[in-house]
Design a protein around this motif. Structure first.
Motif, PDB file in Angstrom:
ATOM      1  N   TRP A   1     -25.797  14.348 -19.325  1.00  0.00           N
ATOM      2  CA  TRP A   1     -26.274  13.113 -19.952  1.00  0.00           C
ATOM      3  C   TRP A   1     -25.258  12.578 -20.950  1.00  0.00           C
ATOM      4  O   TRP A   1     -24.492  13.348 -21.556  1.00  0.00           O
ATOM      5  CB  TRP A   1     -27.576  13.367 -20.719  1.00  0.00           C
ATOM      6  CG  TRP A   1     -28.759  13.715 -19.894  1.00  0.00           C
ATOM      7  CD1 TRP A   1     -29.310  14.967 -19.722  1.00  0.00           C
ATOM      8  CD2 TRP A   1     -29.588  12.816 -19.148  1.00  0.00           C
ATOM      9  NE1 TRP A   1     -30.410  14.887 -18.905  1.00  0.00           N
ATOM     10  CE2 TRP A   1     -30.602  13.578 -18.537  1.00  0.00           C
ATOM     11  CE3 TRP A   1     -29.563  11.434 -18.916  1.00  0.00           C
ATOM     12  CZ2 TRP A   1     -31.582  13.021 -17.729  1.00  0.00           C
ATOM     13  CZ3 TRP A   1     -30.538  10.876 -18.124  1.00  0.00           C
ATOM     14  CH2 TRP A   1     -31.539  11.661 -17.533  1.00  0.00           C
TER      15      TRP A   1
ATOM     16  N   CYS B   1     -21.450   2.838 -18.514  1.00  0.00           N
ATOM     17  CA  CYS B   1     -21.463   4.304 -18.549  1.00  0.00           C
ATOM     18  C   CYS B   1     -20.096   4.767 -18.064  1.00  0.00           C
ATOM     19  O   CYS B   1     -19.796   4.696 -16.873  1.00  0.00           O
ATOM     20  CB  CYS B   1     -22.568   4.843 -17.658  1.00  0.00           C
ATOM     21  SG  CYS B   1     -22.557   6.642 -17.456  1.00  0.00           S
TER      22      CYS B   1
ATOM     23  N   CYS C   1     -27.374   7.373 -19.470  1.00  0.00           N
ATOM     24  CA  CYS C   1     -26.896   7.564 -18.112  1.00  0.00           C
ATOM     25  C   CYS C   1     -26.721   9.053 -17.866  1.00  0.00           C
ATOM     26  O   CYS C   1     -26.440   9.833 -18.780  1.00  0.00           O
ATOM     27  CB  CYS C   1     -25.612   6.791 -17.828  1.00  0.00           C
ATOM     28  SG  CYS C   1     -24.133   7.340 -18.705  1.00  0.00           S
TER      29      CYS C   1
ATOM     30  N   CYS D   1     -30.554   3.934 -10.081  1.00  0.00           N
ATOM     31  CA  CYS D   1     -29.577   4.959  -9.721  1.00  0.00           C
ATOM     32  C   CYS D   1     -28.674   4.448  -8.605  1.00  0.00           C
ATOM     33  O   CYS D   1     -29.104   3.615  -7.795  1.00  0.00           O
ATOM     34  CB  CYS D   1     -30.271   6.236  -9.270  1.00  0.00           C
ATOM     35  SG  CYS D   1     -31.258   7.040 -10.569  1.00  0.00           S
TER      36      CYS D   1
ATOM     37  N   TYR E   1     -31.360   3.864 -23.687  1.00  0.00           N
ATOM     38  CA  TYR E   1     -30.911   3.978 -22.309  1.00  0.00           C
ATOM     39  C   TYR E   1     -29.843   5.058 -22.213  1.00  0.00           C
ATOM     40  O   TYR E   1     -28.854   5.041 -22.954  1.00  0.00           O
ATOM     41  CB  TYR E   1     -30.375   2.635 -21.819  1.00  0.00           C
ATOM     42  CG  TYR E   1     -31.455   1.666 -21.457  1.00  0.00           C
ATOM     43  CD1 TYR E   1     -32.281   1.108 -22.443  1.00  0.00           C
ATOM     44  CD2 TYR E   1     -31.697   1.307 -20.129  1.00  0.00           C
ATOM     45  CE1 TYR E   1     -33.303   0.236 -22.106  1.00  0.00           C
ATOM     46  CE2 TYR E   1     -32.708   0.421 -19.796  1.00  0.00           C
ATOM     47  CZ  TYR E   1     -33.508  -0.100 -20.781  1.00  0.00           C
ATOM     48  OH  TYR E   1     -34.521  -0.980 -20.445  1.00  0.00           O
TER      49      TYR E   1
ATOM     50  N   ARG F   1     -20.773  -0.178  -9.707  1.00  0.00           N
ATOM     51  CA  ARG F   1     -19.784   0.829 -10.066  1.00  0.00           C
ATOM     52  C   ARG F   1     -18.381   0.227  -9.966  1.00  0.00           C
ATOM     53  O   ARG F   1     -18.148  -0.691  -9.192  1.00  0.00           O
ATOM     54  CB  ARG F   1     -19.886   2.020  -9.120  1.00  0.00           C
ATOM     55  CG  ARG F   1     -19.666   1.607  -7.673  1.00  0.00           C
ATOM     56  CD  ARG F   1     -19.938   2.695  -6.694  1.00  0.00           C
ATOM     57  NE  ARG F   1     -19.794   2.203  -5.322  1.00  0.00           N
ATOM     58  CZ  ARG F   1     -19.889   2.953  -4.248  1.00  0.00           C
ATOM     59  NH1 ARG F   1     -20.114   4.239  -4.378  1.00  0.00           N
ATOM     60  NH2 ARG F   1     -19.749   2.432  -3.041  1.00  0.00           N
TER      61      ARG F   1
ATOM     62  N   ILE G   1     -25.177   8.464 -10.086  1.00  0.00           N
ATOM     63  CA  ILE G   1     -25.304   8.102 -11.496  1.00  0.00           C
ATOM     64  C   ILE G   1     -26.599   7.333 -11.683  1.00  0.00           C
ATOM     65  O   ILE G   1     -26.916   6.441 -10.896  1.00  0.00           O
ATOM     66  CB  ILE G   1     -24.121   7.242 -11.960  1.00  0.00           C
ATOM     67  CG1 ILE G   1     -22.792   7.961 -11.689  1.00  0.00           C
ATOM     68  CG2 ILE G   1     -24.263   6.890 -13.433  1.00  0.00           C
ATOM     69  CD1 ILE G   1     -22.632   9.259 -12.441  1.00  0.00           C
TER      70      ILE G   1
ATOM     71  N   TRP H   1     -29.420   5.438 -14.534  1.00  0.00           N
ATOM     72  CA  TRP H   1     -29.797   4.927 -15.845  1.00  0.00           C
ATOM     73  C   TRP H   1     -31.266   5.251 -16.073  1.00  0.00           C
ATOM     74  O   TRP H   1     -32.115   4.949 -15.223  1.00  0.00           O
ATOM     75  CB  TRP H   1     -29.574   3.425 -15.932  1.00  0.00           C
ATOM     76  CG  TRP H   1     -28.156   3.035 -16.076  1.00  0.00           C
ATOM     77  CD1 TRP H   1     -27.292   2.605 -15.103  1.00  0.00           C
ATOM     78  CD2 TRP H   1     -27.389   3.017 -17.285  1.00  0.00           C
ATOM     79  NE1 TRP H   1     -26.062   2.345 -15.627  1.00  0.00           N
ATOM     80  CE2 TRP H   1     -26.096   2.591 -16.974  1.00  0.00           C
ATOM     81  CE3 TRP H   1     -27.688   3.340 -18.616  1.00  0.00           C
ATOM     82  CZ2 TRP H   1     -25.097   2.452 -17.932  1.00  0.00           C
ATOM     83  CZ3 TRP H   1     -26.694   3.207 -19.575  1.00  0.00           C
ATOM     84  CH2 TRP H   1     -25.413   2.771 -19.241  1.00  0.00           C
TER      85      TRP H   1
ATOM     86  N   GLU I   1     -22.200   5.988 -23.002  1.00  0.00           N
ATOM     87  CA  GLU I   1     -22.849   4.702 -22.789  1.00  0.00           C
ATOM     88  C   GLU I   1     -22.446   3.719 -23.886  1.00  0.00           C
ATOM     89  O   GLU I   1     -22.155   4.116 -25.024  1.00  0.00           O
ATOM     90  CB  GLU I   1     -24.373   4.837 -22.811  1.00  0.00           C
ATOM     91  CG  GLU I   1     -24.964   5.794 -21.800  1.00  0.00           C
ATOM     92  CD  GLU I   1     -25.227   7.151 -22.399  1.00  0.00           C
ATOM     93  OE1 GLU I   1     -26.134   7.853 -21.936  1.00  0.00           O
ATOM     94  OE2 GLU I   1     -24.511   7.526 -23.346  1.00  0.00           O
TER      95      GLU I   1
ATOM     96  N   ILE J   1     -27.399  -2.497 -10.684  1.00  0.00           N
ATOM     97  CA  ILE J   1     -26.504  -1.384 -10.976  1.00  0.00           C
ATOM     98  C   ILE J   1     -25.253  -1.540 -10.103  1.00  0.00           C
ATOM     99  O   ILE J   1     -25.333  -1.954  -8.950  1.00  0.00           O
ATOM    100  CB  ILE J   1     -27.202  -0.027 -10.735  1.00  0.00           C
ATOM    101  CG1 ILE J   1     -26.378   1.125 -11.309  1.00  0.00           C
ATOM    102  CG2 ILE J   1     -27.520   0.189  -9.251  1.00  0.00           C
ATOM    103  CD1 ILE J   1     -27.138   2.452 -11.343  1.00  0.00           C
TER     104      ILE J   1
END
Length: 127
Positions: free
Chosen positions: A117, A22, A96, A50, A94, A72, A34, A36, A6, A70
């Motif tokens: 993690w 992440c 991920c 997520c 935080y 990607r 994935i 958070w 992260e 969120i």
């Protein structure tokens, strides 16, 4: 070796914005969900948001809906959390995490335990 890293945490004033990243290595995110999560001292880790990389579905806890996004980037093997309109209640470490083929609800509500993690990044919202 599966690894998540992260970055992006910082001290920010209330109302400000941050983008957390992440980055995954040792595996591709294609079939992983994935998430958070954040944790403050004395409290349990809680799911924030997520994303399922296989379906694109997302989940947000109520307190961040409309403020956090969120997303990607499969080409970069990275998941982001854009956080806007930050409040002091968003303060925490935080993390991920990754789960193979889990639903976003199962991950964020911790119905299925997350075992992979990252090391965490500190977000502090304070004036």
């Amino acid at each position: 070796q599966l690894q998540l890293v992260e970055s992006g945490g910082a001290l920010v004033q209330p109302g400000g914005s941050l983008r957390l990243s992440c980055a995954a290595s040792g595996f591709t995110l294609d079939y992983y969900t994935i998430g958070w999560f954040r944790q403050v001292p004395g409290k349990e880790r809680e799911g924030v948001s997520c994303i399922s990389n296989s379906t694109g579905r997302t989940y947000y806890r109520n307190s961040v809906t409309g403020r956090f996004t969120i997303s990607r980037d499969n080409a970069k093997n990275t998941v982001y959390l854009q956080m806007n309109q930050l409040t002091p209640e968003d303060t925490g470490v935080y993390y991920c995490g990754a789960i193979w083929l889990a639903t976003v609800e199962a991950m964020c509500l911790q119905i299925i335990p997350t075992r992979t993690w990252g090391q965490g990044t500190q977000v502090t919202v304070s004036s």
